[in-house]
Every structure is written in structure tokens, then in C-alpha cells.
Design a protein around this motif. Structure first.
Motif, PDB file in Angstrom:
ATOM      1  N   PHE A  17     -25.065 -75.047  37.802  1.00  0.00           N
ATOM      2  CA  PHE A  17     -26.115 -75.976  37.902  1.00  0.00           C
ATOM      3  C   PHE A  17     -26.012 -77.178  37.847  1.00  0.00           C
ATOM      4  O   PHE A  17     -26.753 -78.175  37.218  1.00  0.00           O
ATOM      5  CB  PHE A  17     -26.922 -75.520  36.505  1.00  0.00           C
ATOM      6  N   SER A  18     -24.907 -77.714  38.600  1.00  0.00           N
ATOM      7  CA  SER A  18     -24.733 -79.151  38.581  1.00  0.00           C
ATOM      8  C   SER A  18     -25.794 -79.940  39.453  1.00  0.00           C
ATOM      9  O   SER A  18     -25.810 -81.095  39.255  1.00  0.00           O
ATOM     10  CB  SER A  18     -23.252 -79.377  39.199  1.00  0.00           C
ATOM     11  N   GLU A  19     -26.416 -79.439  40.262  1.00  0.00           N
ATOM     12  CA  GLU A  19     -27.506 -79.897  40.933  1.00  0.00           C
ATOM     13  C   GLU A  19     -28.546 -80.358  39.959  1.00  0.00           C
ATOM     14  O   GLU A  19     -29.805 -81.075  40.268  1.00  0.00           O
ATOM     15  CB  GLU A  19     -28.289 -79.061  42.046  1.00  0.00           C
ATOM     16  N   HIS A  20     -28.756 -79.726  38.848  1.00  0.00           N
ATOM     17  CA  HIS A  20     -29.511 -80.055  37.624  1.00  0.00           C
ATOM     18  C   HIS A  20     -29.047 -80.374  36.597  1.00  0.00           C
ATOM     19  O   HIS A  20     -29.026 -79.714  35.636  1.00  0.00           O
ATOM     20  CB  HIS A  20     -30.624 -78.906  37.581  1.00  0.00           C
ATOM     21  N   PRO A  21     -28.288 -81.633  36.521  1.00  0.00           N
ATOM     22  CA  PRO A  21     -27.472 -81.823  35.185  1.00  0.00           C
ATOM     23  C   PRO A  21     -28.120 -81.921  33.925  1.00  0.00           C
ATOM     24  O   PRO A  21     -27.607 -81.947  32.973  1.00  0.00           O
ATOM     25  CB  PRO A  21     -27.134 -83.315  35.704  1.00  0.00           C
ATOM     26  N   TRP A  22     -29.586 -82.291  33.939  1.00  0.00           N
ATOM     27  CA  TRP A  22     -30.434 -82.117  32.725  1.00  0.00           C
ATOM     28  C   TRP A  22     -30.484 -81.054  32.166  1.00  0.00           C
ATOM     29  O   TRP A  22     -30.791 -80.912  31.034  1.00  0.00           O
ATOM     30  CB  TRP A  22     -31.938 -82.920  33.106  1.00  0.00           C
ATOM     31  N   LEU A  23     -30.273 -79.846  32.993  1.00  0.00           N
ATOM     32  CA  LEU A  23     -30.490 -78.447  32.458  1.00  0.00           C
ATOM     33  C   LEU A  23     -29.022 -78.162  31.699  1.00  0.00           C
ATOM     34  O   LEU A  23     -29.319 -77.065  30.846  1.00  0.00           O
ATOM     35  CB  LEU A  23     -30.581 -77.682  33.525  1.00  0.00           C
ATOM     36  N   VAL A  83     -17.777 -73.264  29.424  1.00  0.00           N
ATOM     37  CA  VAL A  83     -16.641 -74.445  29.584  1.00  0.00           C
ATOM     38  C   VAL A  83     -16.903 -75.044  30.756  1.00  0.00           C
ATOM     39  O   VAL A  83     -17.095 -76.436  30.915  1.00  0.00           O
ATOM     40  CB  VAL A  83     -15.209 -73.865  30.135  1.00  0.00           C
ATOM     41  N   ASN A  84     -17.558 -74.751  31.986  1.00  0.00           N
ATOM     42  CA  ASN A  84     -17.908 -75.589  33.121  1.00  0.00           C
ATOM     43  C   ASN A  84     -19.212 -76.079  32.820  1.00  0.00           C
ATOM     44  O   ASN A  84     -19.394 -77.389  33.426  1.00  0.00           O
ATOM     45  CB  ASN A  84     -18.205 -74.488  34.361  1.00  0.00           C
ATOM     46  N   LEU A  85     -20.040 -75.552  32.141  1.00  0.00           N
ATOM     47  CA  LEU A  85     -21.368 -76.246  31.757  1.00  0.00           C
ATOM     48  C   LEU A  85     -20.933 -77.804  30.915  1.00  0.00           C
ATOM     49  O   LEU A  85     -21.826 -78.716  31.030  1.00  0.00           O
ATOM     50  CB  LEU A  85     -22.182 -75.608  30.891  1.00  0.00           C
ATOM     51  N   ARG A  86     -19.988 -77.715  30.148  1.00  0.00           N
ATOM     52  CA  ARG A  86     -19.663 -78.841  29.453  1.00  0.00           C
ATOM     53  C   ARG A  86     -18.538 -79.749  30.060  1.00  0.00           C
ATOM     54  O   ARG A  86     -18.587 -80.874  29.660  1.00  0.00           O
ATOM     55  CB  ARG A  86     -19.246 -78.422  27.963  1.00  0.00           C
TER      56      ARG A  86
END
Length: 314
Positions: A17-23, A83-86
Motif C-alpha cells: 500500500f506504499s502508493e497510499h502511505p497515509w493508509l 513488517v513491510n507496513l512499518r
């Protein structure tokens, strides 16, 4: 230095979801809470199914298999996702990606067949009640469950191998949060029509054939239940099937939209949504569906909690 560089080149980048970092932060919290609930719910089902003598029946034997399967599936995918989200790098090692691909596909394939066997169990219980103990004896249940797991892992071995050996020409960036067959085939730099044909054939066998059997079995169940004169008995029979039907619906819809289609028409956004659904939502909801709709399981959990309470107060 060379080994580190080579290792980095072999890693896959899961954009997620890196295209929406605020998510990412709210999604991290949601997925973490869902994972904790999935762990708690499925472990509880497994424990009460094996420890409570009143749940010693084929139905709960297969339910505990389903819970173990859901528990294993979420554990194979969600921790890496968290892990990838953080983290900033959003990477997964080559070995980790292949392991995730194989395990997740094996468990998903196993669940397809397991749900069909659970439907047959309900058919035997409702339509053949006098012969039920003979039809679903312990030895046969163990053989059926073993065959289900072996078939699922064998299918995964075939699909995973064909996917892994497909040349990618250095491509390693996936707009996904886990390693799946359609997402990996999207990285291929060669003609993938053979892989697509294989995926569709095996997808049809493992998704559509069990689903067709489940629908056929429930047609026989409905016909048998409608012959019952007692409204209370009829409702009880339908109620025993409701949980299974809900689980079937939650599992088969997203899986069918993912795997019974050419990977060339695969949409990353739809793939992520469907993967979230059957990878997190379904394993989290399954134990609660069986608990909330089943008086036996609720009573068993209450007994377990009461015993634990009295042990602690002594």
C-alpha cells in the motif's frame, strides 16, 4: 559485499500500500488486531475440539482442521505484511517469497477440498443419521483429512514450481503485499500461456469441482430437510448447515475471482482486495462464525473458562 548485493538482487519488493502511505499506519493496526483475533479464535476452537469430550465428533474434527489451516495461513502471510507496513524497504527474500507462495497456495488448495468434505459430513449426519457413525467413523475421517492435506500440498508443489521457473529477467517489484501465483506471473518476461492454462485447469479442479459438489450435496440436504414434519427439527437441521455455508461463501467468492481467470487480465488492486479478504477477513471470522452460531461450541468454551476460573481461585 558481493553476497549482500547478490542477495538484494534476489529479493522481491512488495509495494503493498506504499502508493497510499497515509493508509499504512491504520492498516497496520487493523491487520495486527485481526491477526490477534484470528490467533485467539482458531486456537480456542482447536483446543476445545480436542479437549472437550462432548465435541468428540467428525464435525468438530473437521472444524479443528479448518481452524488449524486458517491459523497456519494467516501466520504465513500476515507477519511479513506487518513488517513491510512499518518498514521502509518493503522487501521479502527470495527464499521467503517462495516459501510463502508454496505454503499459502497449499493451505488454500487444502481448504477447497476440506470444505467439500465438511459438506459431505453434514449430508451424512442429516440424510443418513442411522448410518452416520459407520459412514464417518474415526479411521475414515483421518484418511479423508490426510488425503485433503496431501492433495493440497501436491497441487501447490506443481503450481509453485511452474511459477518459480518462469523467467523474470530481473523483474522483482510487485504491487502486492504477498507472493501469489498471478502476481509473480505478471513479472514474467516470456510467454506465460502454458502457465495460464495450467493455472486455469488446476483452479477449476480445486475450486469449481468442490464447489459444484457442495452445491449438489446441499440440494440433497434441502430435499431431505423439507420432508421433516417438525418445524423445530427442520430449523435445527438448517441451522447446523448455516455456519458451513457462510464459511463456503466467504472463501470461494474471492478465491474464484483470483484463480479462475487468466493472469494476463489480473488486476493488482482487485488482487490485493481479494487477498486481504481470504487471507485475513475469512480466517478471522471463521472461528467466530462457528462459535456464535453453535451452542455446543459456546457451551464448551464456557465450561473451559469456568474451569480456568476455578483453578485460578484455588
Amino acid at each position: 559485499m558481493w553476497n549482500n548485493s547478490q542477495s538484494l538482487l534476489n529479493d522481491f519488493i512488495l509495494l503493498g500500500f506504499s502508493e497510499h502511505p497515509w493508509l499504512e499506519t491504520p492498516l497496520f493496526v487493523i491487520f495486527l488486531v485481526a491477526y490477534i483475533f484470528a490467533l485467539f479464535g482458531n486456537i480456542s476452537i482447536i483446543l476445545v475440539s480436542h479437549l472437550d469430550p462432548q465435541l468428540d465428533s467428525p464435525m468438530y474434527f473437521f472444524v479443528s482442521n479448518l481452524s488449524f489451516l486458517d491459523l497456519s495461513y494467516t501466520t504465513s502471510t500476515v507477519p511479513q505484511m506487518l513488517v513491510n507496513l512499518r518498514g521502509k524497504e518493503k522487501t521479502i527474500s527470495y527464499g521467503g517469497c517462495i516459501a510463502q507462495l508454496y505454503i499459502a497456495l497449499a493451505l488454500g488448495s487444502t481448504e477447497c477440498i476440506l470444505l467439500a468434505i465438511m459438506a459431505f459430513d453434514r449430508y451424512a449426519a442429516i440424510c443418513k443419521p442411522l448410518h452416520y457413525p459407520l459412514i464417518m467413523n474415526q479411521e475414515r475421517c483421518i484418511h479423508m483429512a490426510s488425503g485433503t492435506w496431501i492433495s493440497g500440498f501436491a497441487n501447490s508443489l506443481v503450481q509453485s514450481t511452474l511459477t518459480v521457473v518462469t523467467p523474470r529477467c530481473g523483474r522483482r517489484v510487485m504491487p502486492h503485499f504477498l507472493c501469489e501465483v498471478p502476481a509473480l506471473l505478471k513479472l514474467a518476461c516470456t510467454d506465460t500461456r502454458v502457465n495460464e492454462a495450467e493455472l486455469n485447469v488446476l483452479g477449476a479442479l480445486l475450486l469449481l469441482v468442490p464447489l459444484t459438489l457442495i452445491i449438489g450435496i446441499y440440494m440433497f440436504i434441502v430435499r431431505a430437510v423439507m420432508k421433516i414434519h417438525s418445524t423445530e427439527s427442520r430449523w435445527k437441521a438448517f441451522n447446523t448447515c448455516a455456519s458451513h455455508l457462510l464459511v463456503v461463501s466467504l472463501f470461494y467468492f474471492p478465491c474464484s475471482t483470483m484463480y479462475v481467470q487468466p493472469p494476463s487480465s489480473y488486476s493488482h488492486d482487485r488482487g490485493k482486495i481479494m487477498a486481504l479478504f481470504y487471507g485475513i477477513v475469512t480466517p478471522t471470522l471463521n472461528p467466530f462464525i462457528y462459535t456464535l452460531r453453535n451452542k455446543d461450541v459456546k457451551a464448551s468454551l464456557q465450561r473451559a473458562l469456568t474451569k480456568e476460573f476455578w483453578v485460578k481461585t484455588r
